[in-house]
Design a protein around this motif. Structure first.
Motif, PDB file in Angstrom:
ATOM      1  N   PRO A   1       3.051  -2.633   3.736  1.00 12.47           N
ATOM      2  CA  PRO A   1       2.513  -2.002   4.947  1.00 12.47           C
ATOM      3  C   PRO A   1       1.276  -2.705   5.484  1.00 12.47           C
ATOM      4  O   PRO A   1       1.099  -2.833   6.692  1.00 12.47           O
ATOM      5  CB  PRO A   1       2.201  -0.574   4.475  1.00 12.47           C
ATOM      6  CG  PRO A   1       3.183  -0.323   3.373  1.00 12.47           C
ATOM      7  CD  PRO A   1       3.309  -1.641   2.669  1.00 12.47           C
TER       8      PRO A   1
ATOM      9  N   GLN B   1       7.715   2.234  -0.239  1.00 13.65           N
ATOM     10  CA  GLN B   1       6.460   2.814   0.226  1.00 13.65           C
ATOM     11  C   GLN B   1       6.690   3.521   1.552  1.00 13.65           C
ATOM     12  O   GLN B   1       7.420   3.018   2.420  1.00 13.65           O
ATOM     13  CB  GLN B   1       5.376   1.741   0.429  1.00 13.65           C
ATOM     14  CG  GLN B   1       4.598   1.369  -0.828  1.00 13.65           C
ATOM     15  CD  GLN B   1       3.578   0.278  -0.554  1.00 13.65           C
ATOM     16  OE1 GLN B   1       3.928  -0.898  -0.484  1.00 13.65           O
ATOM     17  NE2 GLN B   1       2.323   0.652  -0.418  1.00 13.65           N
TER      18      GLN B   1
ATOM     19  N   THR C   1       4.039   4.937   4.276  1.00  9.55           N
ATOM     20  CA  THR C   1       2.590   4.831   4.486  1.00  9.55           C
ATOM     21  C   THR C   1       2.205   5.324   5.865  1.00  9.55           C
ATOM     22  O   THR C   1       2.798   4.923   6.872  1.00  9.55           O
ATOM     23  CB  THR C   1       2.128   3.372   4.310  1.00  9.55           C
ATOM     24  OG1 THR C   1       2.535   2.905   3.023  1.00  9.55           O
ATOM     25  CG2 THR C   1       0.631   3.251   4.446  1.00  9.55           C
ATOM     26  N   GLU C   2       1.202   6.181   5.909  1.00 11.41           N
ATOM     27  CA  GLU C   2       0.683   6.687   7.179  1.00 11.41           C
ATOM     28  C   GLU C   2      -0.404   5.756   7.705  1.00 11.41           C
ATOM     29  O   GLU C   2      -1.261   5.293   6.947  1.00 11.41           O
ATOM     30  CB  GLU C   2       0.095   8.091   6.993  1.00 11.41           C
ATOM     31  CG  GLU C   2      -0.486   8.674   8.265  1.00 11.41           C
ATOM     32  CD  GLU C   2      -1.272   9.949   8.024  1.00 11.41           C
ATOM     33  OE1 GLU C   2      -1.613  10.635   9.006  1.00 11.41           O
ATOM     34  OE2 GLU C   2      -1.552  10.262   6.842  1.00 11.41           O
TER      35      GLU C   2
ATOM     36  N   LEU D   1      -4.968   2.824   5.973  1.00 12.36           N
ATOM     37  CA  LEU D   1      -3.609   3.194   5.605  1.00 12.36           C
ATOM     38  C   LEU D   1      -3.654   4.144   4.411  1.00 12.36           C
ATOM     39  O   LEU D   1      -4.528   4.018   3.548  1.00 12.36           O
ATOM     40  CB  LEU D   1      -2.784   1.954   5.227  1.00 12.36           C
ATOM     41  CG  LEU D   1      -2.629   0.870   6.304  1.00 12.36           C
ATOM     42  CD1 LEU D   1      -1.828  -0.306   5.747  1.00 12.36           C
ATOM     43  CD2 LEU D   1      -1.954   1.426   7.546  1.00 12.36           C
ATOM     44  N   GLN D   2      -2.714   5.090   4.377  1.00  9.08           N
ATOM     45  CA  GLN D   2      -2.633   6.021   3.268  1.00  9.08           C
ATOM     46  C   GLN D   2      -1.185   6.166   2.821  1.00  9.08           C
ATOM     47  O   GLN D   2      -0.331   6.594   3.599  1.00  9.08           O
ATOM     48  CB  GLN D   2      -3.183   7.401   3.669  1.00  9.08           C
ATOM     49  CG  GLN D   2      -3.092   8.431   2.568  1.00  9.08           C
ATOM     50  CD  GLN D   2      -3.869   8.029   1.330  1.00  9.08           C
ATOM     51  OE1 GLN D   2      -5.080   7.811   1.387  1.00  9.08           O
ATOM     52  NE2 GLN D   2      -3.190   7.911   0.202  1.00  9.08           N
ATOM     53  N   ASP D   3      -0.895   5.800   1.567  1.00 14.67           N
ATOM     54  CA  ASP D   3       0.455   5.956   1.025  1.00 14.67           C
ATOM     55  C   ASP D   3       0.774   7.433   0.845  1.00 14.67           C
ATOM     56  O   ASP D   3      -0.031   8.195   0.298  1.00 14.67           O
ATOM     57  CB  ASP D   3       0.580   5.240  -0.314  1.00 14.67           C
ATOM     58  CG  ASP D   3       0.547   3.724  -0.179  1.00 14.67           C
ATOM     59  OD1 ASP D   3       0.915   3.235   0.896  1.00 14.67           O
ATOM     60  OD2 ASP D   3       0.153   3.046  -1.148  1.00 14.67           O
TER      61      ASP D   3
ATOM     62  N   VAL E   1       5.235   6.311  -3.052  1.00 10.74           N
ATOM     63  CA  VAL E   1       5.232   4.955  -3.607  1.00 10.74           C
ATOM     64  C   VAL E   1       6.271   4.901  -4.731  1.00 10.74           C
ATOM     65  O   VAL E   1       6.357   5.827  -5.548  1.00 10.74           O
ATOM     66  CB  VAL E   1       3.847   4.548  -4.158  1.00 10.74           C
ATOM     67  CG1 VAL E   1       3.899   3.155  -4.773  1.00 10.74           C
ATOM     68  CG2 VAL E   1       2.801   4.585  -3.064  1.00 10.74           C
TER      69      VAL E   1
ATOM     70  N   THR F   1       2.260  10.618  -3.663  1.00 11.47           N
ATOM     71  CA  THR F   1       0.925  10.224  -4.120  1.00 11.47           C
ATOM     72  C   THR F   1      -0.019  11.409  -4.214  1.00 11.47           C
ATOM     73  O   THR F   1      -1.133  11.272  -4.727  1.00 11.47           O
ATOM     74  CB  THR F   1       0.318   9.192  -3.149  1.00 11.47           C
ATOM     75  OG1 THR F   1       0.193   9.791  -1.849  1.00 11.47           O
ATOM     76  CG2 THR F   1       1.195   7.956  -3.061  1.00 11.47           C
TER      77      THR F   1
END
Length: 495
Positions: free
Chosen positions: A374, A423, A425-426, A437-439, A442, A464
């Motif tokens: 990402p 993944q 991811t936001e 970025l925030q997973d 995962v 996560t």
């Protein structure tokens, strides 16, 4: 004293050995061969040389007849472009013409006569050439074959159930490969010649084709075909295959229906297009969808779909007239009142136009990008936007990406050959000049401690514990996801 005597004794033994060696007239090389230890070969799977299969060559006489007659059974070069193998009426037309031509040829030259079994081989070979795809037609029709790679006339590889092996099929020569290549590209009004030695195309069933001819292809014309299953895959299929979990599938469905802008990221052959197809199936049938691709691969089930495909320049023109690139189609699609825009792949300046569309009311758009993570996807989008030729600062482009893209889904092909979502991811925003970025999910294997996802098979896509910021948007579209989807950190989250 003892060591001195020992040395003298050793020297004497060596001199005697040399005299004996000279008397026998044995060379040093022969002595080494006699005394060298015998190496016992150990059978290992990795070291086993690839065994070349028995090639299915036609006899020289049949090869000559095939080459001489395949063009003569057609009234024009493009007569059979829309015909296909398996159509009994069309096969009978070609077979009748072949019999008439061959009868005439045999009367003029009795040496050309063939026994019935050889004539049957000739007929099937010519039917493959004019109605099918030459030597690779059996592979094209083989449903278990997922990829075909022609590396010149004598080397054809095929992938079956993830294993790539050399097949027994061969083309007669380079001209035979070119005949098949022209049959693929001609119905699409594309040119394969010295001026255009590389072409992207597709088969009637939607399979993707990439062709490179000489002089760039040093071993002869190269054809690569990526086949797609006849049955359109669903999210349930991906869950059953282990590509993602049911919880992640529910989350992604909510993201699509809630009109989040999503990018599917991954390497070549990782399954990006398959995943994009599945995600597109969640789009409500009441919405107008415009798909834009280099060669049409997407197979959407909705009725209100406008499918657009790039067009090459007109033959014998100035190289520009008649050409439509993805960027042209993205800009044009904005005038078609689309509810959703689905771009098969962003690989150049069209990324900037896609981001503009996402930022100007076309929420819920989807596309794919080649990248390894990402974070790399963000950098890749920046590079693609710079290829648009606009002199924009990187910070401005980065702001466009952050405001346009809500979610990045990373797809990967793992070491065991399996294709999985690794993944989710936001894209949360920016801190200074850095994208945050925030997973959300995962892929992990037991004992994996490193950063990012695991590259081994046998793992699972795990939450996560972090809940995305756009959850409130789900409820507006009727979704109430269980808090356990997001892991332990979401246990206090209720609706």
């Amino acid at each position: 004293m003892a060591s001195f005597l020992q040395r003298k004794l050793n020297e004497q033994v060596q001199r005697e050995a040399q005299r004996e060696l000279q008397s026998r007239s044995v060379s040093i090389e022969e002595l080494e061969e006699e005394t060298a230890p015998v190496a016992v070969p150990v059978a290992t799977t990795e070291d086993e040389p690839e065994v070349e299969p028995n090639k299915s060559h036609l006899s020289s006489k049949l090869t000559m007849l095939r080459k001489a007659l395949r063009a003569k059974v057609l009234r024009s070069p493009d007569e059979a472009d829309q015909w296909h193998r398996g159509d009994a009426d069309k096969e009978r037309i070609i077979a009748d013409r072949l019999k008439a031509l061959f009868r005439q040829m045999a009367q003029e030259n009795p040496q050309m006569a063939l026994p019935p079994n050889e004539f049957e081989l000739l007929k099937e070979a010519i039917l493959d050439d004019v109605l099918g795809f030459g030597a690779i037609d059996p592979l094209v029709r083989d449903k278990s074959c997922s990829e075909i790679m022609v590396n010149g006339a004598d080397m054809i590889y095929a992938e079956h159930r993830g294993k790539l092996t050399e097949s027994e099929f061969v083309f007669d020569d380079e001209e035979h490969v070119l005949w098949t290549a022209q049959r693929i590209v001609r119905p699409l009004q594309r040119q394969l010649d010295r001026a255009n030695p590389m072409v992207d195309a597709r088969l009637p069933d939607g399979s993707r084709v990439h062709i490179v001819s000489q002089p760039s292809a040093l071993n002869g014309t190269t054809i690569t075909i990526r086949k797609f299953p006849e049955k359109r895959l669903t999210i349930d299929d991906l869950v059953n295959f282990g590509s993602l979990t049911r919880e992640t599938a529910d989350f992604l469905e909510a993201c699509v229906v809630a009109r989040l802008n999503m990018v599917v990221s991954g390497g070549t052959g990782s399954g990006k297009t398959t995943l994009l197809n599945v995600l597109s199936s969640f789009i409500p049938s009441s919405e107008r969808i415009v798909t834009i691709e280099d060669s049409a691969e997407l197979q959407l089930s909705q009725r209100h779909v406008v499918r657009l495909e790039t067009a090459p320049p007109m033959p014998n023109g100035d190289g520009k007239t008649g050409s439509l690139a993805i960027r042209d189609l993205v800009r044009g699609s904005l005038r078609m009142r689309p509810d959703r825009i689905v771009v098969g792949e962003c690989r150049s300046g069209e990324a900037l136009d896609m981001l503009q569309a996402m930022n100007t009311g076309h929420d819920g758009s989807l596309t794919t990008v080649h990248s390894n993570s990402p974070r790399d996807c963000i950098a890749r989008l920046e590079t693609l936007c710079l290829m648009a030729g606009m002199d924009l600062p990187v910070f401005v482009i980065r702001r466009q990406i952050v405001s346009a893209v809500n979610l990045i889904i990373q797809q990967a092909r793992l070491r065991d050959g399996s294709r999985k979502v690794v993944q989710v991811t936001e894209v949360q925003g920016m801190e200074g000049e850095q994208v945050v970025l925030q997973d959300v999910f995962v892929y992990k294997t037991p004992g994996h401690q490193g950063q990012g996802y695991s590259h081994e098979g046998g793992g699972k896509l795990e939450p996560t514990g972090m809940r995305p910021k756009f959850l409130d948007r789900f409820e507006q579209y009727g979704f109430r996801l269980n808090s356990r989807i997001f892991g332990s950190a979401g246990n206090n989250f209720t609706r």
